[in-house]
Structures are given as structure tokens and as C-alpha cells.
Design a protein around this motif. Sequence first.
Motif, PDB file in Angstrom:
ATOM      1  N   SER A  21       0.820  -1.212   0.000  1.00  8.69           N
ATOM      2  CA  SER A  21       0.000   0.000   0.000  1.00  8.69           C
ATOM      3  C   SER A  21       0.857   1.266   0.000  1.00  8.69           C
ATOM      4  O   SER A  21       0.380   2.344   0.322  1.00  8.69           O
ATOM      5  CB  SER A  21      -0.950  -0.009   1.194  1.00  8.69           C
ATOM      6  N   THR A  22       2.128   1.118  -0.361  1.00 11.33           N
ATOM      7  CA  THR A  22       3.017   2.270  -0.444  1.00 11.33           C
ATOM      8  C   THR A  22       3.215   2.649  -1.911  1.00 11.33           C
ATOM      9  O   THR A  22       2.744   1.954  -2.812  1.00 11.33           O
ATOM     10  CB  THR A  22       4.401   1.956   0.167  1.00 11.33           C
ATOM     11  N   ASP A  23       3.946   3.726  -2.138  1.00 10.98           N
ATOM     12  CA  ASP A  23       4.289   4.125  -3.505  1.00 10.98           C
ATOM     13  C   ASP A  23       5.693   3.641  -3.885  1.00 10.98           C
ATOM     14  O   ASP A  23       6.254   4.060  -4.878  1.00 10.98           O
ATOM     15  CB  ASP A  23       4.185   5.630  -3.673  1.00 10.98           C
ATOM     16  N   ARG A  24       6.228   2.725  -3.096  1.00  9.62           N
ATOM     17  CA  ARG A  24       7.575   2.209  -3.326  1.00  9.62           C
ATOM     18  C   ARG A  24       7.553   0.944  -4.173  1.00  9.62           C
ATOM     19  O   ARG A  24       6.766   0.035  -3.937  1.00  9.62           O
ATOM     20  CB  ARG A  24       8.254   1.922  -1.987  1.00  9.62           C
ATOM     21  N   GLN A  25       8.428   0.897  -5.143  1.00 11.19           N
ATOM     22  CA  GLN A  25       8.623  -0.273  -5.993  1.00 11.19           C
ATOM     23  C   GLN A  25       9.758  -1.107  -5.417  1.00 11.19           C
ATOM     24  O   GLN A  25      10.808  -0.569  -5.083  1.00 11.19           O
ATOM     25  CB  GLN A  25       8.996   0.174  -7.410  1.00 11.19           C
ATOM     26  N   TRP A  26       9.547  -2.409  -5.285  1.00 12.33           N
ATOM     27  CA  TRP A  26      10.593  -3.321  -4.820  1.00 12.33           C
ATOM     28  C   TRP A  26      11.008  -4.192  -5.994  1.00 12.33           C
ATOM     29  O   TRP A  26      10.163  -4.782  -6.660  1.00 12.33           O
ATOM     30  CB  TRP A  26      10.079  -4.214  -3.696  1.00 12.33           C
ATOM     31  N   ASP A  42      10.180 -11.715  -6.992  1.00  7.49           N
ATOM     32  CA  ASP A  42      10.672 -11.095  -8.229  1.00  7.49           C
ATOM     33  C   ASP A  42      10.558  -9.578  -8.157  1.00  7.49           C
ATOM     34  O   ASP A  42      11.500  -8.866  -8.460  1.00  7.49           O
ATOM     35  CB  ASP A  42       9.911 -11.610  -9.443  1.00  7.49           C
ATOM     36  N   SER A  43       9.378  -9.100  -7.796  1.00 10.39           N
ATOM     37  CA  SER A  43       9.152  -7.658  -7.666  1.00 10.39           C
ATOM     38  C   SER A  43       7.848  -7.433  -6.917  1.00 10.39           C
ATOM     39  O   SER A  43       7.014  -8.331  -6.806  1.00 10.39           O
ATOM     40  CB  SER A  43       9.102  -6.981  -9.036  1.00 10.39           C
ATOM     41  N   LEU A  44       7.696  -6.216  -6.414  1.00 11.33           N
ATOM     42  CA  LEU A  44       6.471  -5.829  -5.719  1.00 11.33           C
ATOM     43  C   LEU A  44       6.209  -4.361  -6.053  1.00 11.33           C
ATOM     44  O   LEU A  44       6.890  -3.477  -5.549  1.00 11.33           O
ATOM     45  CB  LEU A  44       6.608  -6.038  -4.209  1.00 11.33           C
ATOM     46  N   GLY A  47       0.776  -0.851  -4.837  1.00  9.83           N
ATOM     47  CA  GLY A  47      -0.599  -1.327  -4.976  1.00  9.83           C
ATOM     48  C   GLY A  47      -0.739  -2.805  -5.311  1.00  9.83           C
ATOM     49  O   GLY A  47      -1.846  -3.324  -5.355  1.00  9.83           O
ATOM     50  N   GLN A  48       0.348  -3.494  -5.546  1.00 12.79           N
ATOM     51  CA  GLN A  48       0.297  -4.903  -5.938  1.00 12.79           C
ATOM     52  C   GLN A  48       0.064  -5.823  -4.750  1.00 12.79           C
ATOM     53  O   GLN A  48       0.494  -5.557  -3.640  1.00 12.79           O
ATOM     54  CB  GLN A  48       1.612  -5.297  -6.626  1.00 12.79           C
ATOM     55  N   ARG A  49      -0.629  -6.939  -5.022  1.00 13.55           N
ATOM     56  CA  ARG A  49      -0.828  -8.030  -4.070  1.00 13.55           C
ATOM     57  C   ARG A  49      -0.092  -9.251  -4.590  1.00 13.55           C
ATOM     58  O   ARG A  49      -0.194  -9.572  -5.769  1.00 13.55           O
ATOM     59  CB  ARG A  49      -2.298  -8.421  -3.950  1.00 13.55           C
ATOM     60  N   VAL A  50       0.631  -9.911  -3.710  1.00 15.72           N
ATOM     61  CA  VAL A  50       1.274 -11.179  -4.070  1.00 15.72           C
ATOM     62  C   VAL A  50       0.917 -12.201  -3.006  1.00 15.72           C
ATOM     63  O   VAL A  50       0.753 -11.861  -1.838  1.00 15.72           O
ATOM     64  CB  VAL A  50       2.804 -11.054  -4.226  1.00 15.72           C
ATOM     65  N   SER A  51       0.798 -13.446  -3.421  1.00 15.44           N
ATOM     66  CA  SER A  51       0.463 -14.532  -2.496  1.00 15.44           C
ATOM     67  C   SER A  51       1.517 -15.619  -2.580  1.00 15.44           C
ATOM     68  O   SER A  51       2.050 -15.900  -3.656  1.00 15.44           O
ATOM     69  CB  SER A  51      -0.903 -15.128  -2.831  1.00 15.44           C
ATOM     70  N   PHE A  52       1.796 -16.218  -1.437  1.00 16.70           N
ATOM     71  CA  PHE A  52       2.758 -17.307  -1.341  1.00 16.70           C
ATOM     72  C   PHE A  52       2.147 -18.432  -0.512  1.00 16.70           C
ATOM     73  O   PHE A  52       1.388 -18.180   0.411  1.00 16.70           O
ATOM     74  CB  PHE A  52       4.032 -16.859  -0.601  1.00 16.70           C
ATOM     75  N   ASN A  53       2.533 -19.653  -0.826  1.00 16.32           N
ATOM     76  CA  ASN A  53       2.224 -20.784   0.039  1.00 16.32           C
ATOM     77  C   ASN A  53       3.304 -20.794   1.115  1.00 16.32           C
ATOM     78  O   ASN A  53       4.500 -20.825   0.802  1.00 16.32           O
ATOM     79  CB  ASN A  53       2.241 -22.087  -0.760  1.00 16.32           C
ATOM     80  N   LEU A  54       2.907 -20.743   2.373  1.00 16.45           N
ATOM     81  CA  LEU A  54       3.886 -20.705   3.466  1.00 16.45           C
ATOM     82  C   LEU A  54       4.814 -21.914   3.463  1.00 16.45           C
ATOM     83  O   LEU A  54       5.952 -21.825   3.912  1.00 16.45           O
ATOM     84  CB  LEU A  54       3.171 -20.589   4.811  1.00 16.45           C
ATOM     85  N   ALA A  55       4.356 -23.044   2.946  1.00 15.06           N
ATOM     86  CA  ALA A  55       5.206 -24.236   2.894  1.00 15.06           C
ATOM     87  C   ALA A  55       6.372 -24.069   1.933  1.00 15.06           C
ATOM     88  O   ALA A  55       7.329 -24.839   1.973  1.00 15.06           O
ATOM     89  CB  ALA A  55       4.374 -25.456   2.505  1.00 15.06           C
ATOM     90  N   ASP A  56       6.347 -23.029   1.079  1.00 17.06           N
ATOM     91  CA  ASP A  56       7.448 -22.764   0.163  1.00 17.06           C
ATOM     92  C   ASP A  56       8.574 -21.966   0.818  1.00 17.06           C
ATOM     93  O   ASP A  56       9.643 -21.806   0.229  1.00 17.06           O
ATOM     94  CB  ASP A  56       6.947 -22.011  -1.073  1.00 17.06           C
ATOM     95  N   PHE A  57       8.357 -21.452   2.025  1.00 10.29           N
ATOM     96  CA  PHE A  57       9.390 -20.727   2.752  1.00 10.29           C
ATOM     97  C   PHE A  57      10.312 -21.747   3.415  1.00 10.29           C
ATOM     98  O   PHE A  57       9.844 -22.703   4.024  1.00 10.29           O
ATOM     99  CB  PHE A  57       8.774 -19.807   3.813  1.00 10.29           C
ATOM    100  N   ARG A  58      11.624 -21.530   3.294  1.00  8.44           N
ATOM    101  CA  ARG A  58      12.618 -22.475   3.815  1.00  8.44           C
ATOM    102  C   ARG A  58      13.600 -21.774   4.739  1.00  8.44           C
ATOM    103  O   ARG A  58      13.897 -20.601   4.557  1.00  8.44           O
ATOM    104  CB  ARG A  58      13.420 -23.101   2.681  1.00  8.44           C
ATOM    105  N   ASN A  59      14.115 -22.524   5.709  1.00 11.78           N
ATOM    106  CA  ASN A  59      15.178 -21.983   6.553  1.00 11.78           C
ATOM    107  C   ASN A  59      16.526 -22.339   5.927  1.00 11.78           C
ATOM    108  O   ASN A  59      16.583 -22.955   4.861  1.00 11.78           O
ATOM    109  CB  ASN A  59      15.052 -22.451   8.006  1.00 11.78           C
ATOM    110  N   LYS A  60      17.619 -21.977   6.588  1.00 14.63           N
ATOM    111  CA  LYS A  60      18.950 -22.197   6.001  1.00 14.63           C
ATOM    112  C   LYS A  60      19.306 -23.672   5.860  1.00 14.63           C
ATOM    113  O   LYS A  60      20.212 -24.024   5.121  1.00 14.63           O
ATOM    114  CB  LYS A  60      20.018 -21.456   6.799  1.00 14.63           C
ATOM    115  N   LEU A  61      18.582 -24.552   6.558  1.00 17.86           N
ATOM    116  CA  LEU A  61      18.808 -25.995   6.429  1.00 17.86           C
ATOM    117  C   LEU A  61      17.917 -26.630   5.365  1.00 17.86           C
ATOM    118  O   LEU A  61      17.973 -27.832   5.149  1.00 17.86           O
ATOM    119  CB  LEU A  61      18.557 -26.681   7.774  1.00 17.86           C
TER     120      LEU A  61
END
Length: 104
Positions: A21-26, A42-44, A47-61
Motif C-alpha cells: 500500500s506504499t508508492d515504493r517499488q521493490w 521477483d518484484s512488488l 498497490g500490488q498483491r502477491v500470495s505465497f504458500n507458506l510451505a514454500d518458505f525455507r530456513n537455512k537448512l
Amino acid sequence: TTTTLPVQVFRDGRTLEIVNSTDRQWGASTIWVNQQYSHELDSLAPGQRVSFNLADFRNKLGEEFNAGGIFRTRQPTPVRLVEIQPGEGQPLVGFIAIRSGSME
């Protein structure tokens, strides 16, 4: 994290939704959950919405975030802190995690 931006993060079961909800591009960045689990972004755009499956997040192991689900024997891990890191070695910037229902 020393900076927090008004980018909202919502959890709905196993899904994490980020609303910029900011005017900043990532550009290409890394999203961090609880300062332990990461996922590439990739980018944000503003005004953009992005969705992720939490199971796709990984730790360093390489272990996946405990997102819960029908076959899980343990309670799902709550989402307490969500941050973005715009590049390796760059400081993390906090987002606002919105708690909802029983799955935090």
C-alpha cells in the motif's frame, strides 16, 4: 529491523498475502518470515498483491515453514514478523503482519 513500512501481510491458512500500500517499488528481494524462513520475490509494485504458500518458505537448512494442514500433527507456526530484504547484505525492512482468526 529498524524501519517498518505500511505494507500489510495477511495469513489465510497456508497462504501469505502481501499488499503493498506504499508508492515504493521493490525489485528482486527476499521475504523473511519470523527472521528464519525465506522466499524469493521477483518484484512488488505499488498497490500490488502477491500470495505465497507458506510451505514454500525455507530456513537455512532447507526445512519448510510449518504452515499446518490436514495431515500435520503439530500446530502451525504463527507468523509473527514479516520483513523484506532488497539485496544480500542490505538491512531488513519490516511489514505489518495482520493477525486473523486462530491461525496467526
